[in-house]
Design a protein around this motif. Structure first.
Motif, short mmCIF file in Angstrom:
data_model
loop_
_atom_site.label_atom_id
_atom_site.label_comp_id
_atom_site.label_asym_id
_atom_site.label_seq_id
_atom_site.Cartn_x
_atom_site.Cartn_y
_atom_site.Cartn_z
N PHE A 102 9.06 -5.00 -2.94
CA PHE A 102 8.03 -5.99 -3.26
C PHE A 102 6.77 -5.89 -2.40
O PHE A 102 5.68 -6.24 -2.86
N ALA A 103 6.89 -5.45 -1.14
CA ALA A 103 5.73 -5.45 -0.24
C ALA A 103 4.90 -4.20 -0.44
O ALA A 103 5.06 -3.21 0.28
N LYS A 104 3.99 -4.23 -1.40
CA LYS A 104 3.23 -3.02 -1.70
C LYS A 104 1.80 -3.27 -2.09
O LYS A 104 1.07 -2.32 -2.38
N ASP A 105 1.35 -4.50 -2.14
CA ASP A 105 -0.03 -4.73 -2.57
C ASP A 105 -0.65 -5.93 -1.87
O ASP A 105 0.01 -6.65 -1.13
N GLU A 106 -1.94 -6.12 -2.11
CA GLU A 106 -2.68 -7.20 -1.45
C GLU A 106 -2.17 -8.56 -1.89
O GLU A 106 -2.21 -9.53 -1.12
N PHE A 107 -1.68 -8.65 -3.13
CA PHE A 107 -1.12 -9.91 -3.63
C PHE A 107 0.02 -10.37 -2.74
O PHE A 107 0.11 -11.55 -2.37
N PHE A 108 0.91 -9.45 -2.38
CA PHE A 108 2.04 -9.78 -1.52
C PHE A 108 1.55 -10.21 -0.15
O PHE A 108 2.02 -11.20 0.41
N PHE A 109 0.61 -9.45 0.40
CA PHE A 109 0.09 -9.76 1.74
C PHE A 109 -0.51 -11.16 1.80
O PHE A 109 -0.21 -11.95 2.71
N LYS A 151 0.38 2.42 15.93
CA LYS A 151 -0.43 2.07 14.76
C LYS A 151 -1.70 1.34 15.19
O LYS A 151 -2.79 1.63 14.70
N ILE A 152 -1.55 0.39 16.12
CA ILE A 152 -2.71 -0.34 16.60
C ILE A 152 -3.67 0.60 17.33
O ILE A 152 -4.89 0.57 17.11
N LYS A 153 -3.12 1.46 18.18
CA LYS A 153 -3.95 2.37 18.97
C LYS A 153 -4.63 3.41 18.10
O LYS A 153 -5.80 3.73 18.30
N THR A 154 -3.93 3.92 17.09
CA THR A 154 -4.49 4.95 16.22
C THR A 154 -5.68 4.44 15.43
O THR A 154 -6.71 5.09 15.33
N ASN A 155 -5.55 3.26 14.87
CA ASN A 155 -6.61 2.72 14.03
C ASN A 155 -7.72 2.07 14.85
O ASN A 155 -8.84 1.91 14.36
N PRO A 213 -3.41 -6.06 10.44
CA PRO A 213 -2.65 -7.31 10.24
C PRO A 213 -1.14 -7.16 10.38
O PRO A 213 -0.50 -7.93 11.08
N ILE A 214 -0.56 -6.16 9.71
CA ILE A 214 0.89 -6.02 9.74
C ILE A 214 1.35 -5.65 11.15
O ILE A 214 2.34 -6.21 11.67
N SER A 215 0.66 -4.72 11.80
CA SER A 215 1.02 -4.34 13.16
C SER A 215 0.94 -5.53 14.11
O SER A 215 1.81 -5.72 14.97
N PHE A 216 -0.10 -6.34 13.95
CA PHE A 216 -0.27 -7.51 14.81
C PHE A 216 0.85 -8.52 14.59
O PHE A 216 1.45 -9.02 15.55
N VAL A 217 1.14 -8.82 13.34
CA VAL A 217 2.19 -9.79 13.01
C VAL A 217 3.55 -9.30 13.50
O VAL A 217 4.32 -10.05 14.11
N VAL A 218 3.86 -8.03 13.23
CA VAL A 218 5.15 -7.48 13.65
C VAL A 218 5.27 -7.46 15.17
O VAL A 218 6.34 -7.73 15.72
N LEU A 260 7.65 -0.19 7.23
CA LEU A 260 8.07 0.92 6.37
C LEU A 260 7.49 0.80 4.97
O LEU A 260 7.89 1.53 4.07
N THR A 261 6.55 -0.11 4.78
CA THR A 261 5.94 -0.33 3.47
C THR A 261 4.48 0.14 3.49
O THR A 261 3.90 0.34 4.56
N PRO A 262 3.85 0.28 2.32
CA PRO A 262 2.43 0.65 2.27
C PRO A 262 1.52 -0.35 2.99
O PRO A 262 0.41 0.00 3.39
N LEU A 263 1.99 -1.59 3.15
CA LEU A 263 1.17 -2.60 3.82
C LEU A 263 0.97 -2.30 5.30
O LEU A 263 0.09 -2.89 5.93
N ALA A 264 1.76 -1.40 5.86
CA ALA A 264 1.61 -1.05 7.27
C ALA A 264 0.21 -0.51 7.56
O ALA A 264 -0.30 -0.66 8.68
N ASN A 265 -0.41 0.11 6.56
CA ASN A 265 -1.76 0.68 6.74
C ASN A 265 -2.85 -0.18 6.10
O ASN A 265 -4.00 0.24 6.03
#
Length: 430
Positions: free
Chosen positions: A118-125, A362-366, A371-376, A411-416
């Motif tokens: 389910f976690a794959k688009d902006e709607f979910f986020f 992920k935070i350092k690379t970008n 958002p996802i990295s921060f929340v996690v 592990l979902t597309p939302l990670a990026n």
């Protein structure tokens, strides 16, 4: 030909609508549904599954994973298989007890898989963020109102909506990162003020649980937020600094007023003064047993028992089946070793380390506030604090649903995903 095209568009719209409904049901299950009973929560997850088509059920979501995500996913799968089969074949409970103990981990595996689907688009986020915010707001209002009506009793089991104080604090600490992220990035003054209110209510509710664990969780989460903003989102630094000071002042005034007018809240066993005494025990006459509320004694007992079955543990059996001195381990890593042996505890620690490294990388690379990295990251810190002091591993804990589903977001597309980027995420057709 035109009729065929119209029919195809109608079918496509229906499929997307069902998928959207499934996303909403799943999000409901991992937010407010966690404050409800087992039956109500399972209805959300089962209903979400029924919204998937055959093609979506068979989707090979792992094809879109990066090499690092695939390695992490394989290690996670190995860990899941270990804690599923080792207690089944090597546990000390009777066979029926071992079979019954598998239902909860099986439920967790399904929920983790649903997150990947389910976690794959902006709607979910957008919806998981909004649902988390409203869950914190609604539950905090209910909880604070109930505490006020009851005269702020020192009661760790009588919390609104089938809640216990420990459960309430843990769930709110896992949902709070979404509210903090929204507060930091929100541009509308009206919404910013509402989010500030939600954070204050949520922090106040966590403080009123009278668990020093959650006071420490709040301190760690706010410190991590300050550090991340300082490094990657400096335009939000002034806002978070002012708000942190204001929040501390408001909560201090709130607690001082309650402690002044409600003696039971202040002086009863387990009340405010006892909790403060536990914190201030750090000093020249430091007593580890007093500071950990006798948990250190239980840890010593647990270690001695684990040494007797180091490879496979005791299964899902409680400590009472082996010793009348202990119920559960009050430590997630010791609990993992108890349930499935020392190898399970080692794999568990490695998985958490991989998660931590992945988030930081992920935070350092970008080089910006992802958002996802921060929340996690904030959820991970809350989990670690709780895991060191209490049982955050046993499959019987419904709380694990929140944390496992949150961690799976990496592990979902939302990670990026970033709201201001033009990410090409799936639209739900699958």
């Amino acid at each position: 030909m035109e009729n065929i095209v119209l029919r195809f568009k109608s079918m496509l719209f229906c499929e997307i609508s069902k998928f959207r409904l499934g996303q909403i049901l799943f999000i409901s299950g991992i937010t407010f549904g966690l404050f409800l009973g087992d039956g109500a929560r399972k209805v959300f997850f089962i209903a979400a599954l029924l919204c998937l088509t055959k093609s979506q059920l068979k989707e090979k979501f792992y094809k879109s994973l990066t090499k690092g995500q695939k390695i992490s996913g394989c290690f996670l799968l190995l860990f899941c298989l270990w804690i599923f089969f080792i207690p089944l074949f090597c546990g000390i409970e009777p066979l029926m007890g071992r079979l019954e103990g598998l239902f909860r981990p099986l439920e967790f595996f399904i929920i983790m898989w649903e997150m990947l689907i389910f976690a794959k688009d902006e709607f979910f986020f957008k919806n998981i963020k909004n649902f988390a915010i409203m869950t914190c707001f609604i539950y905090s209002v209910l909880a604070v109102s109930q505490r006020f009506i009851l005269g702020f009793p020192v009661d760790f089991s009588n919390w609104v909506v089938l809640g216990m104080a420990w459960r309430v604090g843990t769930l709110l600490s896992g949902l709070l990162p979404w509210v903090v992220y929204a507060f930091i990035t929100e541009r509308s003054l009206r919404k910013t003020l509402f989010l500030a209110l939600v954070i204050i209510l949520t922090c106040g509710t966590m403080f009123l649980t009278l668990y020093t664990t959650f006071w420490l969780v709040l301190a760690v989460q706010f410190a991590a937020t300050f550090l991340v903003i300082l490094l990657f989102y400096r335009k939000g630094l002034f806002r978070i600094c002012v708000f942190t000071i204001a929040t501390l002042a408001i909560i201090f005034c709130l607690i001082y007023s309650i402690a002044t007018y409600y003696e039971n809240f202040r002086d009863n066993p387990g009340g405010l003064m006892e909790q403060l005494e536990q914190i201030t025990s750090v000093g020249d006459k430091f007593e580890i047993s007093k500071f950990t509320n006798r948990r250190s004694e239980l840890w010593c007992i647990a270690i001695e028992l684990i040494k007797k079955r180091p490879m496979f543990g005791y299964g899902w059996a409680d400590g009472e089946m082996v010793s009348d001195r202990i119920g559960h381990m009050h430590n997630a890593f010791l609990q993992a070793a108890w349930n499935a042996g020392i190898p399970a505890a080692i794999m568990y620690a490695i998985l958490l380390l991989i998660l931590c490294i992945s988030v930081i990388k992920k935070i350092k690379t970008n080089g910006k506030l992802m958002p996802i990295s921060f929340v996690v990251l904030l959820a991970f810190l809350a989990y670690i604090v709780c895991a060191m002091l209490d049982d955050m591993f046993r499959s019987q804990r419904t709380i694990m649903t929140l944390y496992l589903s949150t961690f799976m977001l990496m592990l979902t597309p939302l990670a990026n995903f970033t709201p201001d980027s033009k990410n090409e995420l799936s639209d739900g057709k699958c």
